[in-house]
Design an enzyme around this catalytic site. Sequence first.
Site, PDB file in Angstrom:
ATOM      1  N   SER A 160       0.834  -1.374   0.095  1.00  0.00           N
ATOM      2  CA  SER A 160       0.123   0.129  -0.037  1.00  0.00           C
ATOM      3  C   SER A 160       0.961   1.199  -0.015  1.00  0.00           C
ATOM      4  O   SER A 160       1.865   1.098  -0.633  1.00  0.00           O
ATOM      5  CB  SER A 160      -0.950  -0.057   1.281  1.00  0.00           C
ATOM      6  OG  SER A 160      -1.712   1.065   1.274  1.00  0.00           O
ATOM      7  N   SER A 161       0.697   2.304   0.633  1.00  0.00           N
ATOM      8  CA  SER A 161       1.363   3.446   0.892  1.00  0.00           C
ATOM      9  C   SER A 161       1.010   4.150   2.250  1.00  0.00           C
ATOM     10  O   SER A 161       0.000   4.172   2.768  1.00  0.00           O
ATOM     11  CB  SER A 161       1.082   4.192  -0.279  1.00  0.00           C
ATOM     12  OG  SER A 161       1.711   5.546  -0.266  1.00  0.00           O
ATOM     13  N   TYR A 173      -5.661   8.023  -5.967  1.00  0.00           N
ATOM     14  CA  TYR A 173      -4.532   6.875  -5.205  1.00  0.00           C
ATOM     15  C   TYR A 173      -4.950   6.621  -3.789  1.00  0.00           C
ATOM     16  O   TYR A 173      -4.783   5.517  -3.389  1.00  0.00           O
ATOM     17  CB  TYR A 173      -3.197   7.838  -5.614  1.00  0.00           C
ATOM     18  CG  TYR A 173      -2.295   7.081  -5.066  1.00  0.00           C
ATOM     19  CD1 TYR A 173      -1.680   5.868  -5.851  1.00  0.00           C
ATOM     20  CD2 TYR A 173      -1.367   7.575  -4.144  1.00  0.00           C
ATOM     21  CE1 TYR A 173      -0.416   5.259  -5.624  1.00  0.00           C
ATOM     22  CE2 TYR A 173      -0.061   6.808  -3.713  1.00  0.00           C
ATOM     23  CZ  TYR A 173       0.374   5.641  -4.391  1.00  0.00           C
ATOM     24  OH  TYR A 173       1.396   4.715  -4.027  1.00  0.00           O
ATOM     25  N   LYS A 177      -5.221   3.218  -2.234  1.00  0.00           N
ATOM     26  CA  LYS A 177      -4.316   2.622  -1.234  1.00  0.00           C
ATOM     27  C   LYS A 177      -4.813   2.162  -0.011  1.00  0.00           C
ATOM     28  O   LYS A 177      -4.589   1.126   0.776  1.00  0.00           O
ATOM     29  CB  LYS A 177      -3.209   3.459  -1.104  1.00  0.00           C
ATOM     30  CG  LYS A 177      -2.243   3.707  -2.444  1.00  0.00           C
ATOM     31  CD  LYS A 177      -1.635   2.331  -2.865  1.00  0.00           C
ATOM     32  CE  LYS A 177      -0.530   2.309  -3.524  1.00  0.00           C
ATOM     33  NZ  LYS A 177      -0.069   0.780  -3.926  1.00  0.00           N
TER      34      LYS A 177
END
Length: 277
Positions: A160-161, A173, A177
Site C-alpha cells: 500500500s502506501s 490514489y 491505497k
Amino acid sequence: MFDLVRNGSGGPATAPLDGDTGWPGLRGKRVLVTGGTRGLGEQIVRLLCAEGVRVATCARTARDLETLAAATSPGLFTRPLDVTGPGRLEEFVTDTTNRFGGLDGVVACTGGSRGGAFEQATTEDWAATWAVNVAHAARLVRAAVPHLRAAGGGSVVVISSISGWKPGPPAQYSVAKSAQIQLAASLARELGPDGIRVNAVSPGSMLIPGRRWDRMRREEPEAFARFVAAELPGGAPVAPQEVARVVAFLLSDWSSGISGAHLPVDRAQNAPSPDGY
Ligand SMILES: NC(=O)c1ccc[n+]([C@@H]2O[C@H](COP(=O)([O-])OP(=O)(O)OC[C@H]3O[C@@H](n4cnc5c(N)ncnc54)[C@H](OP(=O)(O)O)[C@@H]3O)[C@@H](O)[C@H]2O)c1
C-alpha cells in the site's frame, strides 16, 4: 520442542519457537512478485533471489524483465504482462506454481496513480487507479489461494502506501491505497483458517534513483532540505531496500504471528505530531 498450536486445519511449516533461534531464512520458498523491474519491486526480487527464493515476476516491458533476469538469477521466472488485463495474471500464477512445483507466497507490488487533482481526474483515471492497485491485488490473491492452501498455507503481502492511511491528494490514489489496507485485513480473517497470512506494507516517500525525491534532492537541494525537515523525523526518506527487508520478513516463518497487520515503513513520516495528524 514447543511449536505452534493450530486449529486442526494444518498451516504452513513454521520455525520452532524455542531451541534454535537463528534466522530461518527463505531458501527454497516459492514466491511471485508483481512489478519487479523497477523501484521497490526490483529490490524485493533482488533480495529474494539473494536469499535463495525461487522467484517469479511480471511487468509490461519485456526488455526490463530480461535485464533483471541477467542481473539476478537465471532461475528467475518472468513474463511480460499487464496486471490489469483479463486473465494474464491468473495464468501467470498457475504457470509459476507448475514451474516451481508449488507456491508459498505472493507480493502485490505493482501500483500507481492515474490522473491529477480531483476536478481534473476522469472516471477512467479513477477506474485505472483502482485496477492497478486494488483489483490487481485481489485477483492475484484469489488466483494464488488454491495453491497456497495446497502448500499448507503461505504469506501474502500487499504493498500500500502512507497515502493509504493519511488522506491526501490525489484522492483516487489515496482511496485505492486505503482499500488495499482493508483488503489485506479482511482477507487475513477469511483465509486464516487455511494458514494463509495476509499483511499490508506502507512505504513512505522512497528515495529511488531517478525518481521524484531523488531528482528533487539533486536539482532543488533547498526544497528537499525543507521537505525532510518538515516531513521526515528520521532525517531521510526510506530506501526501497529497507522496505524490501520488511517484505522478506513477512514472507518468512519468523513472522508467523503476524496477519491482518498494516506495517508502515516510513521512518515516522506519517506519525502524528504535536502539530497535528
Ligand atoms: N515510489 C514511492 O515513493 C512509493 C511510496 C509509497 C508506496 N509506493 C507503492 O509501492 C509500489 C511500487 O512503487 P514504485 O514507485 O517502486 O514502482 P515503479 O518504480 O513505478 O515500478 C512499477 C513496477 O510495476 C510495473 N508495472 C506498472 N504498471 C504495471 C501494469 N499495469 N502491469 C504490470 N506491471 C506494471 C513496472 O514495469 P512496467 O512499467 O514495465 O510495466 C515496474 O516494474 C506501488 O504499489 C506504489 O503505489 C510507492
